[in-house]
Every structure is written in C-alpha cells, then in structure tokens.
Design an enzyme around this catalytic site. Sequence first.
Site, PDB file in Angstrom:
ATOM      1  N   HIS A 124     -10.187 -16.196 -31.034  1.00 19.19           N
ATOM      2  CA  HIS A 124     -11.442 -16.694 -31.624  1.00 19.19           C
ATOM      3  C   HIS A 124     -11.315 -17.041 -33.101  1.00 19.19           C
ATOM      4  O   HIS A 124     -12.272 -17.491 -33.712  1.00 19.19           O
ATOM      5  CB  HIS A 124     -12.564 -15.681 -31.397  1.00 19.19           C
ATOM      6  CG  HIS A 124     -12.822 -15.479 -29.947  1.00 19.19           C
ATOM      7  ND1 HIS A 124     -13.458 -16.425 -29.166  1.00 19.19           N
ATOM      8  CD2 HIS A 124     -12.466 -14.484 -29.105  1.00 19.19           C
ATOM      9  CE1 HIS A 124     -13.492 -15.997 -27.924  1.00 19.19           C
ATOM     10  NE2 HIS A 124     -12.898 -14.836 -27.847  1.00 19.19           N
TER      11      HIS A 124
ATOM     12  N   SER B   4     -15.092 -11.305 -29.317  1.00 21.61           N
ATOM     13  CA  SER B   4     -15.988 -12.373 -28.902  1.00 21.61           C
ATOM     14  C   SER B   4     -17.430 -11.933 -28.693  1.00 21.61           C
ATOM     15  O   SER B   4     -18.358 -12.654 -29.025  1.00 21.61           O
ATOM     16  CB  SER B   4     -15.423 -12.938 -27.604  1.00 21.61           C
ATOM     17  OG  SER B   4     -16.345 -13.732 -26.964  1.00 21.61           O
TER      18      SER B   4
ATOM     19  N   SER C 288      -4.447   0.478 -27.141  1.00 17.56           N
ATOM     20  CA  SER C 288      -5.255  -0.706 -26.851  1.00 17.56           C
ATOM     21  C   SER C 288      -6.695  -0.501 -27.318  1.00 17.56           C
ATOM     22  O   SER C 288      -7.326   0.508 -26.984  1.00 17.56           O
ATOM     23  CB  SER C 288      -5.200  -0.948 -25.328  1.00 17.56           C
ATOM     24  OG  SER C 288      -6.057  -1.984 -24.942  1.00 17.56           O
TER      25      SER C 288
ATOM     26  N   ARG D 172     -23.570 -13.981 -10.249  1.00 19.08           N
ATOM     27  CA  ARG D 172     -23.271 -15.054 -11.195  1.00 19.08           C
ATOM     28  C   ARG D 172     -23.699 -16.412 -10.663  1.00 19.08           C
ATOM     29  O   ARG D 172     -23.388 -16.761  -9.529  1.00 19.08           O
ATOM     30  CB  ARG D 172     -21.778 -15.103 -11.497  1.00 19.08           C
ATOM     31  CG  ARG D 172     -21.346 -13.970 -12.372  1.00 19.08           C
ATOM     32  CD  ARG D 172     -19.848 -13.884 -12.486  1.00 19.08           C
ATOM     33  NE  ARG D 172     -19.477 -12.587 -13.026  1.00 19.08           N
ATOM     34  CZ  ARG D 172     -19.157 -12.380 -14.303  1.00 19.08           C
ATOM     35  NH1 ARG D 172     -19.117 -13.385 -15.145  1.00 19.08           N
ATOM     36  NH2 ARG D 172     -18.858 -11.170 -14.729  1.00 19.08           N
TER      37      ARG D 172
ATOM     38  N   LYS E   2     -10.335 -23.272 -26.766  1.00 16.23           N
ATOM     39  CA  LYS E   2     -11.512 -23.014 -27.600  1.00 16.23           C
ATOM     40  C   LYS E   2     -11.518 -24.003 -28.772  1.00 16.23           C
ATOM     41  O   LYS E   2     -11.763 -25.178 -28.541  1.00 16.23           O
ATOM     42  CB  LYS E   2     -11.569 -21.532 -27.938  1.00 16.23           C
ATOM     43  CG  LYS E   2     -11.971 -20.771 -26.653  1.00 16.23           C
ATOM     44  CD  LYS E   2     -11.762 -19.302 -26.623  1.00 16.23           C
ATOM     45  CE  LYS E   2     -12.087 -18.779 -25.224  1.00 16.23           C
ATOM     46  NZ  LYS E   2     -11.626 -17.439 -24.968  1.00 16.23           N
TER      47      LYS E   2
ATOM     48  N   THR F 268       3.124 -24.801 -12.130  1.00 16.84           N
ATOM     49  CA  THR F 268       3.301 -26.147 -12.662  1.00 16.84           C
ATOM     50  C   THR F 268       2.940 -26.214 -14.140  1.00 16.84           C
ATOM     51  O   THR F 268       1.926 -25.646 -14.560  1.00 16.84           O
ATOM     52  CB  THR F 268       2.420 -27.126 -11.857  1.00 16.84           C
ATOM     53  OG1 THR F 268       2.827 -27.066 -10.489  1.00 16.84           O
ATOM     54  CG2 THR F 268       2.550 -28.553 -12.361  1.00 16.84           C
TER      55      THR F 268
HETATM   56  C1  LIG Z   1     -11.004 -16.711 -23.802  1.00 16.42           C
HETATM   57  C2  LIG Z   1     -10.086 -15.592 -24.178  1.00 16.42           C
HETATM   58  C3  LIG Z   1      -8.798 -15.509 -23.659  1.00 16.42           C
HETATM   59  C4  LIG Z   1      -8.345 -16.387 -22.516  1.00 16.42           C
HETATM   60  O1  LIG Z   1      -8.153 -17.703 -22.900  1.00 16.42           O
HETATM   61  P1  LIG Z   1      -8.258 -18.850 -21.778  1.00 16.42           P
HETATM   62  O2  LIG Z   1      -7.462 -19.964 -22.318  1.00 16.42           O
HETATM   63  O3  LIG Z   1      -9.719 -19.139 -21.633  1.00 16.42           O
HETATM   64  O4  LIG Z   1      -7.678 -18.283 -20.523  1.00 16.42           O
HETATM   65  C5  LIG Z   1      -7.942 -14.550 -24.148  1.00 16.42           C
HETATM   66  N1  LIG Z   1      -8.342 -13.673 -25.086  1.00 16.42           N
HETATM   67  C6  LIG Z   1      -9.591 -13.694 -25.591  1.00 16.42           C
HETATM   68  C7  LIG Z   1      -9.988 -12.705 -26.619  1.00 16.42           C
HETATM   69  C8  LIG Z   1     -10.513 -14.633 -25.128  1.00 16.42           C
HETATM   70  O5  LIG Z   1     -11.759 -14.642 -25.574  1.00 16.42           O
END
Ligand SMILES: *Cc1c(COP(=O)(O)O)cnc(C)c1O
Length: 402
Positions: A222, A194, A142, A31, A252, A282
Amino acid sequence: MMTTASVRQPHAAFDVFGQKIEELRQEGLYREFIPCGHLVDEPGSTSHQGRKVQVWCTNDYLGMSRHPDLIKSQCESTTVHGTGNGGSRNIAGTSTTHVELEDRLAVWHGKERALIFSSGYVANFETLSTLLAAVPDMVVFSDALNHRSLIEGIVRSGCEKVVFPHNDVAALDAALAQYAADRPKLIVFESVYSMDGDRSPLSSILDLAERHNALTYLDETHAIGIMGPTGAGLSEELGDHRADFVQGVFGKALGTVGGYVAGPDAPLDYVRSHAPGFIFTTALPQASMDATLRGLELVQDGNDLRRDLLDNARYLKAALRAEGIDFIDAESHLVPVMVPGSERVRAVSRRLFQEFGIYVQPINFPSVPRGGERFRVTAPPYRTREQMDYFVAALKQCLAQD
Ligand SMILES: *Cc1c(COP(=O)(O)O)cnc(C)c1O
C-alpha cells in the site's frame, strides 16, 4: 454448431455447502459481487446495468489504470507480441520486458534481485513458503494484522510461528528475546496496513531485527507508488532500506496486475527454481509488463500525483469530520469510515448505491474484527472537491437513515 452440456443434479455430498452458505447469509457475511465496467473517459466511474456509478473503494490509488501512456504501451505491445506469452517463465514465457522490469524493480528498492509473480498474493505466498521451508529451525515473527497472503505462506512452510500484537515493538522485542541468538529468525510485517491505514514503526522494527540478528520481510503493497520521493515505499520515505526482502504489487498504485519480491540474489534465485506457484504457471503477458514498466516510470516521476492523492485524503477527512462521521485519521491515503454492524454496513452500502450511484464495498469479518465493519474509502487524484462533498453528503444521509 454450439452445443451446451446440461447441468447434472448436484451430488448429495455437496449439501454441506448449501448449509454453510446459508450460515453466511444468516450472519450477514454472504459476499455479493457488483460487476463493473470501469470507464477510462470518466475516471472513477463504472457502468452497472446501463447506469453510471462512482467507485469510492478503488485500490487504483493514482488512477494509473486509465493513464493514456499505460493504455498505449499495453495496446502497442499487444500488437507486436500478442495477448499472451504462451508459457511459464521456464518455458518461453520470460519476455524481454519481464527481465527489464525485474532489473528496474531491484534498482528501485536497492536490492540485488527482483522476481515477478502473477499477483501480490502469489508473491507473498510462494516466497515465504519456499524460503522458510528451506531454512532449518527457522522461526517467524508475524504481525497480528498481516495480510492473508503472508499468513498462508508462513503456515504453508510449516515453520514455527509467533504472532506479535499489531505494531507492538516492545512485544516483538520480548518475543525475539525468547529465542537463542543463533536461531534463524524472520520478522514479517507491512509498511501500511490496509484496513486501518496505519503505518508500521518500520525503523524501530529494523533496529530490533539488527539487535536480535533477525531477517526481515516487508510487504510494501500500500506504499508502493505512494510514499517516498520516487514512490518506492515507506522504506524510501524514511531513507531506511534495511529490510532484507521487500514485496510490492502492480495491481494497486501501478494500475496493472502482478506482484514481486525484491531482495538478496541467492534466496530469490532459489525461489525462482523451487517455488511451485512461480514455476508451474503461465507468465503474465508481455503487454501487461510493458504497461507496468510505463506505470513504474510515471510513479517514479509522480510527485504531483502523490501530492494530489494526499490533498484529497486531507480534504475528505476534513469533510467527514465536519459532518461528525466516524473515521480513522490514519497517516496515509486510506480513509477507513467506521460503520459497525455487518447488516448495517451492508444496508448503508446498498442505499448509497441505489440512491446516490456511489459504490463502496462493505468490509466485514474476517477482513476486520466483528464490530469493526467499515468502508475503506479512497479518493484518487482525479476526484474533485465537488465529488467529495457529494460523497460525504450522501454518506451522512444514508447513515442517518440506517
Ligand atoms: C492486495 C494485497 C496483496 C495481494 O496483492 P494482489 O496483487 O492483489 O494479489 C498483498 N499484500 C497486501 C498487504 C495487500 O493488501
């Protein structure tokens, strides 16, 4: 005076990591991170080594992270409350905005309660691992394409797990039927996946859950801010709010950082008192919560933004199709462009970056199956048609060369 410690000779036991990293390189899976300085004045641009680059793989779907109202909220709140809360939620870290935001999130999703975590990952991991471990004899169903945070939470709980083929309602039905009616069950799935941008058959799964007396946990990550009349997700778009637990993120479409779970009062109250990753960490800064609260208000009123995002996805897909570029025509704002081969996807990405100032991160195994390498392209409302034409032309040229 500043002193610096000298670096110690690595212990021989660490040689194994060097070998493993070399294996990643051989497979084209090493990466590389590209340091970005995102620019508010030029949405979707970032400065990289003094050069401007367009970002085409952002999860900031609505461009909310640069919205003047959010910036103002965060700056003003910082001036009043400081840069950090100085403690965990239990030890002086619960700000008045945490409480208000949790109340509003609960109402938004039509649930009794909501709980905020440091991130969406932590929200899924902590909630699932804590809840599932507390219910004797629990079995979890799942979806095969569930996000890593869901998988890890389930695994950590130690409960029995059945993975059903992605979005396969008949297979899920058959799997549920294998277990006694009185056995506690939880179905864990997402509303929008996603990597393919596809939606789950939400209502069919919720019907099954009712029929088999199963509980449901829905990751709306999403779809939050994007789907439904007030952006509350696919549940809201379909008018089907039967999922027991709904998870969402701030990082997001809301443009800040953090995650949450909304659901029934008692289980989430239990999580609040037992989840280590909620308690022993925290709390997010109040200023970030204030910006998130403003972001929430904007997306609740954000039909223009949602329309523009979907218009852009449509325009981009038409342009890709016209050039014969392979993509998944999904029912969402996500546009996965297929570039099979881990070396090839990296080479095309590199060329786009170096020659056209376009940044799309290659998506490799294990995020997608080998051979399913791709770019996961997004075109937020601020993207112009000229920019999308430029992107597609550049992509076409780079694909032809590699
Ligand atoms: C990005 C994502 C998460 C995690 O969210 P973050 O705030 O980035 O940790 C959880 N579930 C799905 C499906 C995601 O795409």
